[in-house]
Scaffold this motif. Structure first.
Motif, short mmCIF file in Angstrom:
data_model
loop_
_atom_site.label_atom_id
_atom_site.label_comp_id
_atom_site.label_asym_id
_atom_site.label_seq_id
_atom_site.Cartn_x
_atom_site.Cartn_y
_atom_site.Cartn_z
N VAL A 196 0.86 -1.19 0.00
CA VAL A 196 0.00 0.00 0.00
C VAL A 196 0.89 1.24 0.00
O VAL A 196 1.36 1.68 1.05
CB VAL A 196 -0.94 0.02 1.22
N PRO A 197 1.16 1.82 -1.17
CA PRO A 197 1.96 3.05 -1.22
C PRO A 197 1.07 4.28 -1.05
O PRO A 197 0.14 4.49 -1.82
CB PRO A 197 2.59 3.00 -2.61
N LEU A 198 1.36 5.07 -0.05
CA LEU A 198 0.60 6.29 0.22
C LEU A 198 1.49 7.48 -0.11
O LEU A 198 2.49 7.73 0.57
CB LEU A 198 0.15 6.33 1.67
N ALA A 199 1.14 8.21 -1.16
CA ALA A 199 1.97 9.32 -1.65
C ALA A 199 1.42 10.64 -1.16
O ALA A 199 0.22 10.91 -1.26
CB ALA A 199 2.03 9.29 -3.17
N THR A 200 2.30 11.47 -0.63
CA THR A 200 1.94 12.81 -0.20
C THR A 200 3.01 13.78 -0.68
O THR A 200 4.02 13.38 -1.28
CB THR A 200 1.80 12.89 1.33
N TYR A 370 -16.47 -2.12 -7.12
CA TYR A 370 -15.17 -1.47 -7.14
C TYR A 370 -14.59 -1.80 -8.51
O TYR A 370 -14.39 -2.97 -8.84
CB TYR A 370 -14.27 -2.00 -6.03
N GLU A 371 -14.36 -0.79 -9.32
CA GLU A 371 -13.98 -1.04 -10.71
C GLU A 371 -12.61 -1.70 -10.81
O GLU A 371 -11.83 -1.74 -9.86
CB GLU A 371 -14.02 0.27 -11.49
N ALA A 416 -6.79 -0.84 0.02
CA ALA A 416 -5.37 -1.08 -0.22
C ALA A 416 -5.07 -1.14 -1.71
O ALA A 416 -4.07 -0.59 -2.18
CB ALA A 416 -4.95 -2.39 0.46
N ARG A 417 -5.96 -1.78 -2.48
CA ARG A 417 -5.74 -1.89 -3.93
C ARG A 417 -5.78 -0.54 -4.61
O ARG A 417 -4.99 -0.26 -5.53
CB ARG A 417 -6.79 -2.82 -4.53
#
Length: 834
Positions: A196-200, A370-371, A416-417
């Motif tokens: 799970v990459p969370l970019a800020t 969820y597409e 997460a996806r």
């Protein structure tokens, strides 16, 4: 890791009301697929989208089914895991391998993984026995008590796509099958169970990626040292995992200096950075044989939703990279009811159609799915923001076990996806459930039964705070922030998001102006599919459509709204009249749909920034049907699509009331000032000038991303003959019209245009000149060629002006292209209705 997809299966109807010629018959089936697609591929059932075939296939929803294949996998090595992964099962199933039970599924929105290392080594039957989701839901309602819902079948009792059970725009085709891939995965020592990459973005412009890893160990051998490499663009970090680690969560941070920001379409570019995560055994010196790897893309942007209080109520404004953005949106439903037929190419076409109508946001509605990754990838690449509903819609949802466990599992997996996707800007708790609880007479039948409050106010925000804390969560749509405990109604237009369905259901579309909502997230008006789509799926084979066809069984089967045709006629009557001829009625209802939504959107846009977005119901359809969609079930653009293109344009001129006065609202949704001459003129319908603005004093500059109101007063609005006058306001290429009477009451020339056709590469150029006010000029070229496309429709032309249309097609009759029923106007329609 070695992964192999299992695609070749057989499908067998094993029970229920199955026709004799299909009972017990083994049918070759491709996975991903469903019972409908397998039988369609073999010509064993008719196309459910055509004629009345939907009705004839109703038996399928109470049948039981078996998918089977032979799994021939080599035996596992002593330190090797062999897993069987079902990425999506639709829906209620028992899975067995070689007669050994692996597990039971009850949720199509999540995956299932089974350790089968002890069961491989000899060929074995892999069997998936599917129960009727409908009968499972009925039994669950009997067990725990029914809950209120918008439709008759208990879609709220099983974790299956809600609109599988039919909706007011969708068929009742309750598919069953393996709707996502089935894979055998062989691995040793350890694998990446979650990434799970969370970019800020930091204050100094650096990109920060917090990569949250879940590493699972096989449990079959001692775990030595492990190494994880994480690279983002050209930046990389290596992290060691000490020997003896038993698995679990791990965080790795990567900083990327001076990143380029991702912006929504129309606000900037969409740079995407590749991210690769690789897991190695040992100290990482040997990079030739990784244990597992994962790759994707991230982008850097900040996103928040301003929900602050002000003198008007409670805002709801998307703020991207610190910049308020007007959301030009449409609701999105699954693009085909038979989900496994949706391809990336089709999704890209549909997103391009959204962009062509100047949209920058799609709301993935809570009654769908969820597409696929393809959908979000395309939105990432093209700058289309995604508002993501959690999958609940129009019902009270039970909170008794095992329902909360299933909701939590699906949300954790999908959050997460979807976390890497910059296009995703909002998580929303569901569709109309909180509003339904307050206003739809649910409370008395519910009594003390649960209805979903624990999901919206507790479970969902808790899960998202853990899995994806970088995005805003809204409790529902519609929803007024602070409810409860505050007394503000959840559908109060002055607070948060608002659904406007009194228009369409009971009042005229001019009532859109009754409110200035902070963020209308659902509103819409119906219209039938294009003629070519209806010709393929609904219309009789004869050249002429018989009288009364719109009340026929086949037409009404493709008109799912309660009293839909009655509402269409009542919507027509005040504006255009109600034509008797079906060809005229079809054009009238399509045109009225376009007029209603353009009326609403121009009103909403004129109130920016108080109104900070508008999400039309809906962009697309899932089959051929009369609906609220701008693009019909065959992918053809209805007149509504062109109305969205006009109303959502970067620069718009619209005449709007402000109190008892009129103003020209000049909308500039670009980053550049808009300077131009405001030219306003009141004329007769045939173009004689009655009053004109002082153009010397009419220069105006509209600041970037703003709206300027120019008063219209004096002789300009001193109308003398409402039936024969029009006010035209232009700034450069942008033009707005105001009429003092409805079309049916105007003295419209029934033949107000002359047209010429010139052949050009790939098609035809059609020049249409108005000899008198010509309203709604449209070329319905699909009546001549189902593949024909026209670049514009629903164009209003003051007397003496010309519009140029480009038709993509070959071999058309030029005369037919510019005569009825292809070249249509509102003028000829009013006369036909009258």
């Amino acid at each position: 890791m070695i992964s192999r997809e299992l695609t070749d299966w057989t499908l067998t109807a094993t029970g229920g009301p199955v026709p004799a010629d299909l009972a017990g018959v083994d049918v070759p089936a491709t996975v991903p697929g469903t019972n409908h697609t397998a039988l369609l591929d073999r010509g064993l059932i008719p196309d459910p989208y055509l004629g009345t075939n939907e009705t004839s296939l109703a038996w399928m929803k109470r049948a039981t089914w078996r998918y089977a294949t032979v799994l021939d996998e080599p035996a596992a090595a002593p330190d090797e895991r062999v897993d069987l992964l079902f990425e999506g099962v639709d829906t209620v199933a028992e899975i067995s391998l070689g007669g050994a039970a692996l597990g039971r599924t009850a949720n199509m929105h999540r995956s299932y993984r089974y350790d089968i290392r002890s069961l491989v080594g000899t060929p074995a039957d892999l069997v998936v026995d599917l129960d009727s989701a409908l009968e499972t839901a009925e039994a669950e309602a009997e067990r725990i008590g029914t809950r209120p819902m918008a439709y008759d079948q208990p879609f709220n009792m099983v974790r299956k796509m809600a609109c599988s059970f039919g909706w007011d725009w969708g068929p009742d085709l309750q598919t069953a099958g393996l709707w996502k891939p089935v894979r055998v995965q062989r691995w040793r020592v350890a694998r990446l169970a979650g990434v799970v990459p969370l970019a800020t973005v930091s204050d100094d412009g650096a990109g920060l990626v917090d990569v949250r890893l879940e590493v699972e160990t096989s449990g079959l051998s001692d775990v030595g040292q492990l190494v994880v490499d994480v690279s983002v663009g050209d930046r990389g970090v290596t992290t060691g995992i000490p020997a003896g680690w038993s698995g679990g969560a791990l965080d790795v941070q990567v900083e990327v200096p001076d990143v380029d920001l991702w912006w929504p379409a129309g606000h900037g570019e969409q740079p995407l950075y590749p991210i690769v995560v690789t897991l190695y055994e040992g100290n990482g010196e040997d990079r030739s044989n990784p244990l597992d790897s994962w790759s994707g893309r991230v982008a850097f942007r900040t996103v928040e939703v301003d929900r602050g209080r002000d003198e008007h109520g409670t805002a709801f404004t998307f703020v991207i990279n610190g910049k308020p953005v007007f959301a030009r949106g449409a609701n999105w439903i699954p693009d085909d009811h038979l989900l496994t037929r949706i391809t990336r190419e089709r999704l890209e076409q549909r997103v391009d159609q959204a962009l062509g109508a100047h949209l920058n946001l799609l709301r993935v509605w809570g009654g769908g799915i969820y597409e696929s990754d393809d959908f979000y990838d395309v939105c990432d690449e093209k700058g289309v923001m995604v508002w993501q509903d959690i999958l609940l819609a129009c019902a009270a949802y039970p909170e008794e076990a095992p329902h909360p466990t299933e909701f939590e599992a699906e949300l954790r997996e999908n959050a997460a996806r979807l976390a890497p996707h910059p296009s995703l800007v909002l998580w929303n708790g569901g569709n109309e459930n909180i509003w339904g609880h307050e206003d739809w007479n649910w409370k008395e039948p519910l009594g003390d039964l649960t209805w979903g409050a624990g999901y919206y106010y507790e479970l969902f925000p808790k899960v998202l705070a853990e899995v994806d804390p970088t995005r805003t969560y809204s409790d529902g749509s519609p929803y007024s922030p602070g409810f409860p405990p505050e007394e503000t109604h959840p559908n109060d237009p002055d607070h948060g998001t608002h659904h406007q369905w009194d228009v369409w259901n009971r009042i005229d579309y001019t009532h859109y102006r009754d409110d200035v909502p902070r963020f209308p997230s659902e509103f819409g008006f119906q219209g039938p599919a294009t003629w070519a789509t209806m010709q393929r799926a609904i219309l009789p084979d004869s050249a002429d459509v018989p009288p009364g066809f719109k009340e026929s069984e086949v037409f009404l089967l493709h008109q799912k709204a309660l009293d839909g045709n009655g509402k269409l006629d009542r919507g027509l009557a005040p504006h255009l009249g109600v034509p008797e001829d079906f060809t005229d009625w079809h054009w009238a209802t399509q045109l009225n749909q376009a007029r209603a939504l353009q009326f609403a959107l121009e009103h909403y846009r004129s109130w920016w920034p108080r109104t900070a977005g508008a999400i039309v119901w809906q962009l697309n359809d899932c089959w051929p049907v009369t609906s609220w969609a701008a693009v019909d079930g065959d992918g053809r653009r209805k007149p509504l699509w062109y109305a969205l293109k006009h109303a959502f344009a970067d620069r718009v001129v619209t005449v709007q009331p402000r109190g008892t006065d009129l103003v020209a609202a000049l909308v500039n949704d670009t980053d550049e000032p808009w300077t131009g001459q405001v030219e306003a003129v009141r004329t007769t319908l045939d173009g004689a000038v009655l009053a004109a603005s002082d153009t010397a004093a009419g220069t105006v500059t509209v600041a970037p991303r703003s709206v300027t109101h120019v008063p219209l007063a004096g002789d300009l609005v001193a109308v003398g003959d409402p039936a024969n006058e029009v006010l035209v306001v232009t700034v450069g290429e942008a033009r707005g019209l105001h009429r003092w009477a409805e079309s049916k009451d105007l003295a419209l020339d029934p033949a107000p245009v002359r047209a010429t056709v010139t052949a050009e590469d790939g098609g035809y150029r059609v020049d249409v000149t108005a000899t008198s006010l010509a309203l709604g000029v449209t070329l319905l070229a699909d009546r001549l060629d189902p593949d024909a496309e026209v670049d514009d429709q629903v164009v209003d032309l003051p007397a003496g002006t010309t519009a140029v249309f480009h038709v993509t097609s070959t071999g058309l009759d030029p005369e037919a292209l510019v005569t009825r029923p292809v070249l249509r106007t509102e003028n000829d329609l009013v006369r036909a209705a009258g």
